[in-house]
Write an enzyme that holds these catalytic residues in place. Sequence first.
Site, PDB file in Angstrom:
ATOM      1  N   HIS A   1      -3.626  -6.347   1.775  1.00 38.07           N
ATOM      2  CA  HIS A   1      -3.402  -6.263   3.305  1.00 38.07           C
ATOM      3  C   HIS A   1      -3.499  -7.765   3.823  1.00 38.07           C
ATOM      4  O   HIS A   1      -3.915  -8.528   2.899  1.00 38.07           O
ATOM      5  CB  HIS A   1      -3.977  -5.335   4.013  1.00 38.07           C
ATOM      6  CG  HIS A   1      -3.465  -3.885   3.997  1.00 38.07           C
ATOM      7  ND1 HIS A   1      -2.541  -3.382   4.450  1.00 38.07           N
ATOM      8  CD2 HIS A   1      -3.975  -2.834   2.900  1.00 38.07           C
ATOM      9  CE1 HIS A   1      -2.431  -2.065   3.949  1.00 38.07           C
ATOM     10  NE2 HIS A   1      -3.151  -1.779   3.090  1.00 38.07           N
TER      11      HIS A   1
ATOM     12  N   CYS B   1       0.931  -1.384   0.021  1.00 38.35           N
ATOM     13  CA  CYS B   1       0.009  -0.073   0.011  1.00 38.35           C
ATOM     14  C   CYS B   1       0.965   1.302  -0.100  1.00 38.35           C
ATOM     15  O   CYS B   1       1.552   1.631  -0.787  1.00 38.35           O
ATOM     16  CB  CYS B   1      -0.840  -0.081   1.304  1.00 38.35           C
ATOM     17  SG  CYS B   1      -2.414   1.005   1.109  1.00 38.35           S
TER      18      CYS B   1
END
Length: 242
Positions: A191, A92
Amino acid sequence: MLKVCHLYPDLLNLYGDRGNVMAFSRRCSWRHIPVQVYQANLGDKLNFENFDFLFIGGGSDREQTLLAADLTRQVDSLKRAIEDGLVVLAICGGYQLLGQYYQMPDGRKIPGLGILDLYTHSGSKRLIGNVAVEMELAGKKVKVTGFENHGGKTFLNGVEPLGQVLAGNGNNGTDHQEGARYKNAFCSYLHGPLLPKNPALTDHMISLALERKGMDSTIVPLDDSFEEQANGEMLERLGVRR
Protein backbone atom coordinates in the site's frame (compact mmCIF):
# COMPACT_ATOMS: atom_id res chain seq x y z
CA MET A 1 -6.85 8.22 -24.99
CA LEU A 2 -6.14 5.68 -22.23
CA LYS A 3 -9.23 4.35 -20.51
CA VAL A 4 -8.76 3.61 -16.80
CA CYS A 5 -11.15 1.46 -14.75
CA HIS A 6 -11.13 1.91 -10.97
CA LEU A 7 -12.99 -1.16 -9.73
CA TYR A 8 -15.26 -0.72 -6.69
CA PRO A 9 -13.69 2.55 -5.48
CA ASP A 10 -16.24 2.86 -2.65
CA LEU A 11 -15.49 -0.64 -1.26
CA LEU A 12 -11.83 -1.32 -2.08
CA ASN A 13 -9.87 1.69 -0.93
CA LEU A 14 -7.75 0.83 2.10
CA TYR A 15 -4.76 2.96 3.09
CA GLY A 16 -5.12 5.47 0.25
CA ASP A 17 -5.17 2.90 -2.55
CA ARG A 18 -6.97 5.29 -4.92
CA GLY A 19 -3.70 7.26 -5.04
CA ASN A 20 -2.53 4.64 -7.53
CA VAL A 21 -5.21 5.74 -10.02
CA MET A 22 -4.33 9.38 -9.37
CA ALA A 23 -0.60 8.75 -9.96
CA PHE A 24 -1.22 6.82 -13.19
CA SER A 25 -3.55 9.53 -14.51
CA ARG A 26 -1.43 12.48 -13.41
CA ARG A 27 1.80 11.15 -14.92
CA CYS A 28 -0.10 10.61 -18.18
CA SER A 29 -1.51 14.14 -18.14
CA TRP A 30 1.91 15.66 -17.47
CA ARG A 31 2.93 14.04 -20.77
CA HIS A 32 -0.25 15.22 -22.53
CA ILE A 33 -1.58 11.66 -22.79
CA PRO A 34 -5.38 11.93 -22.45
CA VAL A 35 -6.92 9.72 -19.75
CA GLN A 36 -10.52 8.88 -18.97
CA VAL A 37 -11.24 7.33 -15.55
CA TYR A 38 -14.34 5.17 -15.12
CA GLN A 39 -15.38 4.22 -11.59
CA ALA A 40 -17.06 0.81 -11.71
CA ASN A 41 -19.44 -0.04 -8.87
CA LEU A 42 -21.24 -3.14 -7.62
CA GLY A 43 -23.67 -4.43 -10.26
CA ASP A 44 -22.14 -2.58 -13.20
CA LYS A 45 -21.83 -4.60 -16.39
CA LEU A 46 -18.28 -4.29 -17.69
CA ASN A 47 -16.35 -5.25 -20.78
CA PHE A 48 -12.80 -5.26 -19.42
CA GLU A 49 -11.29 -5.59 -22.89
CA ASN A 50 -12.31 -1.97 -23.57
CA PHE A 51 -10.04 -0.64 -20.82
CA ASP A 52 -6.30 0.06 -20.89
CA PHE A 53 -5.58 0.07 -17.13
CA LEU A 54 -7.54 -1.68 -14.39
CA PHE A 55 -7.00 -0.93 -10.72
CA ILE A 56 -8.35 -3.13 -7.90
CA GLY A 57 -7.63 -2.02 -4.33
CA GLY A 58 -7.85 -3.72 -0.95
CA GLY A 59 -10.82 -4.30 1.36
CA SER A 60 -12.09 -6.34 4.30
CA ASP A 61 -13.13 -10.03 4.23
CA ARG A 62 -16.83 -9.05 4.12
CA GLU A 63 -16.34 -6.81 1.10
CA GLN A 64 -14.32 -9.47 -0.69
CA THR A 65 -17.22 -11.90 -0.33
CA LEU A 66 -19.62 -9.40 -1.96
CA LEU A 67 -17.22 -8.54 -4.75
CA ALA A 68 -16.29 -12.12 -5.55
CA ALA A 69 -19.96 -12.88 -6.17
CA ASP A 70 -20.37 -9.78 -8.35
CA LEU A 71 -17.21 -10.34 -10.39
CA THR A 72 -17.92 -14.03 -10.94
CA ARG A 73 -20.71 -12.96 -13.33
CA GLN A 74 -18.18 -11.33 -15.62
CA VAL A 75 -15.01 -13.27 -14.92
CA ASP A 76 -14.78 -14.47 -18.54
CA SER A 77 -14.44 -10.89 -19.75
CA LEU A 78 -11.71 -10.19 -17.19
CA LYS A 79 -9.84 -13.38 -18.10
CA ARG A 80 -9.90 -12.53 -21.81
CA ALA A 81 -8.67 -9.01 -21.13
CA ILE A 82 -5.76 -10.21 -18.97
CA GLU A 83 -4.80 -12.79 -21.58
CA ASP A 84 -4.93 -9.96 -24.14
CA GLY A 85 -2.42 -7.95 -22.10
CA LEU A 86 -4.67 -5.61 -20.13
CA VAL A 87 -2.50 -3.71 -17.63
CA VAL A 88 -3.78 -4.50 -14.14
CA LEU A 89 -2.66 -3.39 -10.69
CA ALA A 90 -4.29 -5.37 -7.86
CA ILE A 91 -3.46 -4.54 -4.25
CA CYS A 92 -3.98 -6.72 -1.15
CA GLY A 93 -7.63 -7.86 -1.20
CA GLY A 94 -7.81 -7.24 -4.95
CA TYR A 95 -4.69 -9.37 -5.34
CA GLN A 96 -6.18 -12.21 -3.26
CA LEU A 97 -9.43 -12.00 -5.25
CA LEU A 98 -7.65 -12.91 -8.50
CA GLY A 99 -6.42 -16.18 -6.97
CA GLN A 100 -8.11 -19.50 -6.18
CA TYR A 101 -9.46 -18.76 -2.71
CA TYR A 102 -9.04 -16.97 0.62
CA GLN A 103 -9.37 -19.19 3.67
CA MET A 104 -10.67 -17.34 6.73
CA PRO A 105 -9.68 -18.11 10.37
CA ASP A 106 -12.74 -20.33 10.87
CA GLY A 107 -11.77 -22.48 7.90
CA ARG A 108 -14.40 -21.17 5.50
CA LYS A 109 -13.17 -20.24 2.03
CA ILE A 110 -14.07 -17.19 0.02
CA PRO A 111 -13.80 -18.37 -3.59
CA GLY A 112 -11.54 -16.27 -5.78
CA LEU A 113 -11.85 -15.68 -9.49
CA GLY A 114 -9.30 -18.39 -10.29
CA ILE A 115 -7.46 -16.26 -12.84
CA LEU A 116 -4.07 -16.59 -11.15
CA ASP A 117 -2.72 -19.82 -9.64
CA LEU A 118 -2.30 -18.69 -6.03
CA TYR A 119 -4.19 -19.01 -2.75
CA THR A 120 -4.37 -17.18 0.56
CA HIS A 121 -4.79 -18.37 4.15
CA SER A 122 -5.58 -16.11 7.06
CA GLY A 123 -2.57 -15.87 9.36
CA SER A 124 -2.49 -15.71 13.15
CA LYS A 125 -0.44 -12.51 13.06
CA ARG A 126 -0.81 -9.47 10.79
CA LEU A 127 2.18 -8.63 8.62
CA ILE A 128 2.71 -4.90 9.04
CA GLY A 129 5.48 -2.48 8.20
CA ASN A 130 7.57 -0.85 5.52
CA VAL A 131 8.78 -3.08 2.71
CA ALA A 132 11.52 -2.96 0.10
CA VAL A 133 11.29 -5.17 -2.96
CA GLU A 134 13.54 -5.68 -5.96
CA MET A 135 11.73 -6.32 -9.21
CA GLU A 136 12.63 -6.39 -12.88
CA LEU A 137 11.01 -3.85 -15.16
CA ALA A 138 11.81 -3.97 -18.88
CA GLY A 139 15.03 -5.86 -18.17
CA LYS A 140 16.21 -3.45 -15.46
CA LYS A 141 16.28 -4.24 -11.74
CA VAL A 142 14.44 -1.64 -9.68
CA LYS A 143 14.04 -1.29 -5.92
CA VAL A 144 10.55 -0.21 -4.86
CA THR A 145 9.18 0.61 -1.43
CA GLY A 146 5.77 0.49 0.16
CA PHE A 147 3.82 -0.34 3.30
CA GLU A 148 2.18 -3.68 4.00
CA ASN A 149 -0.69 -4.43 6.38
CA HIS A 150 -2.33 -7.78 5.76
CA GLY A 151 -3.60 -10.75 7.74
CA GLY A 152 -3.65 -13.07 4.75
CA LYS A 153 -0.64 -15.12 3.72
CA THR A 154 -0.47 -15.78 0.00
CA PHE A 155 1.31 -18.70 -1.64
CA LEU A 156 2.07 -18.93 -5.35
CA ASN A 157 1.61 -22.14 -7.32
CA GLY A 158 2.31 -21.61 -11.00
CA VAL A 159 2.64 -17.84 -11.14
CA GLU A 160 5.79 -15.72 -10.89
CA PRO A 161 6.33 -13.35 -7.96
CA LEU A 162 6.37 -9.64 -8.67
CA GLY A 163 9.67 -9.31 -6.86
CA GLN A 164 12.05 -10.47 -4.14
CA VAL A 165 11.72 -9.10 -0.62
CA LEU A 166 14.76 -7.11 0.53
CA ALA A 167 13.15 -5.97 3.78
CA GLY A 168 9.74 -6.73 5.29
CA ASN A 169 7.46 -9.76 4.95
CA GLY A 170 5.92 -9.87 1.47
CA ASN A 171 3.46 -12.58 0.47
CA ASN A 172 3.68 -14.75 3.57
CA GLY A 173 6.77 -13.83 5.60
CA THR A 174 8.60 -17.06 4.77
CA ASP A 175 9.55 -17.39 1.08
CA HIS A 176 10.90 -13.83 0.54
CA GLN A 177 8.54 -13.31 -2.39
CA GLU A 178 6.27 -10.32 -2.87
CA GLY A 179 3.24 -10.10 -5.09
CA ALA A 180 2.60 -11.88 -8.35
CA ARG A 181 2.90 -11.11 -12.02
CA TYR A 182 1.17 -12.68 -15.00
CA LYS A 183 1.56 -11.00 -18.42
CA ASN A 184 0.68 -7.33 -17.68
CA ALA A 185 -1.15 -8.05 -14.43
CA PHE A 186 0.77 -6.85 -11.37
CA CYS A 187 -0.31 -7.91 -7.88
CA SER A 188 1.14 -6.64 -4.63
CA TYR A 189 0.62 -6.23 -0.90
CA LEU A 190 2.30 -2.82 -0.98
CA HIS A 191 0.00 0.00 0.00
CA GLY A 192 1.23 3.44 0.63
CA PRO A 193 -0.05 3.78 -2.14
CA LEU A 194 2.42 1.98 -4.36
CA LEU A 195 2.56 3.98 -7.60
CA PRO A 196 3.14 7.52 -6.27
CA LYS A 197 6.11 6.21 -4.28
CA ASN A 198 7.60 4.36 -7.22
CA PRO A 199 7.42 6.36 -10.48
CA ALA A 200 9.50 3.82 -12.42
CA LEU A 201 6.80 1.20 -11.88
CA THR A 202 4.06 3.68 -12.81
CA ASP A 203 5.82 4.65 -16.03
CA HIS A 204 6.38 1.00 -16.90
CA MET A 205 2.64 0.39 -16.64
CA ILE A 206 1.87 3.46 -18.73
CA SER A 207 4.26 2.23 -21.44
CA LEU A 208 2.65 -1.22 -21.41
CA ALA A 209 -0.82 0.31 -21.72
CA LEU A 210 0.26 2.48 -24.66
CA GLU A 211 1.91 -0.50 -26.35
CA ARG A 212 -1.20 -2.68 -26.01
CA LYS A 213 -3.29 0.13 -27.50
CA GLY A 214 -0.94 0.34 -30.50
CA MET A 215 0.38 3.78 -29.56
CA ASP A 216 3.99 4.94 -29.26
CA SER A 217 5.10 3.52 -25.89
CA THR A 218 8.13 5.82 -25.60
CA ILE A 219 7.35 8.26 -22.82
CA VAL A 220 9.04 11.54 -21.92
CA PRO A 221 11.11 11.39 -18.67
CA LEU A 222 9.83 13.49 -15.77
CA ASP A 223 11.68 15.11 -12.88
CA ASP A 224 11.37 12.43 -10.18
CA SER A 225 14.08 13.80 -7.89
CA PHE A 226 11.76 14.19 -4.88
CA GLU A 227 10.30 10.69 -5.30
CA GLU A 228 13.75 9.17 -5.75
CA GLN A 229 15.04 10.97 -2.65
CA ALA A 230 12.11 9.72 -0.57
CA ASN A 231 12.56 6.20 -1.93
CA GLY A 232 16.28 6.31 -1.13
CA GLU A 233 15.66 7.52 2.42
CA MET A 234 13.28 4.62 3.01
CA LEU A 235 15.75 2.09 1.61
CA GLU A 236 18.43 3.39 3.96
CA ARG A 237 16.01 3.26 6.90
CA LEU A 238 15.34 -0.39 6.05
CA GLY A 239 19.06 -1.15 5.77
CA VAL A 240 18.93 -1.78 2.01
CA ARG A 241 21.67 -0.53 -0.27
CA ARG A 242 20.31 1.84 -2.94
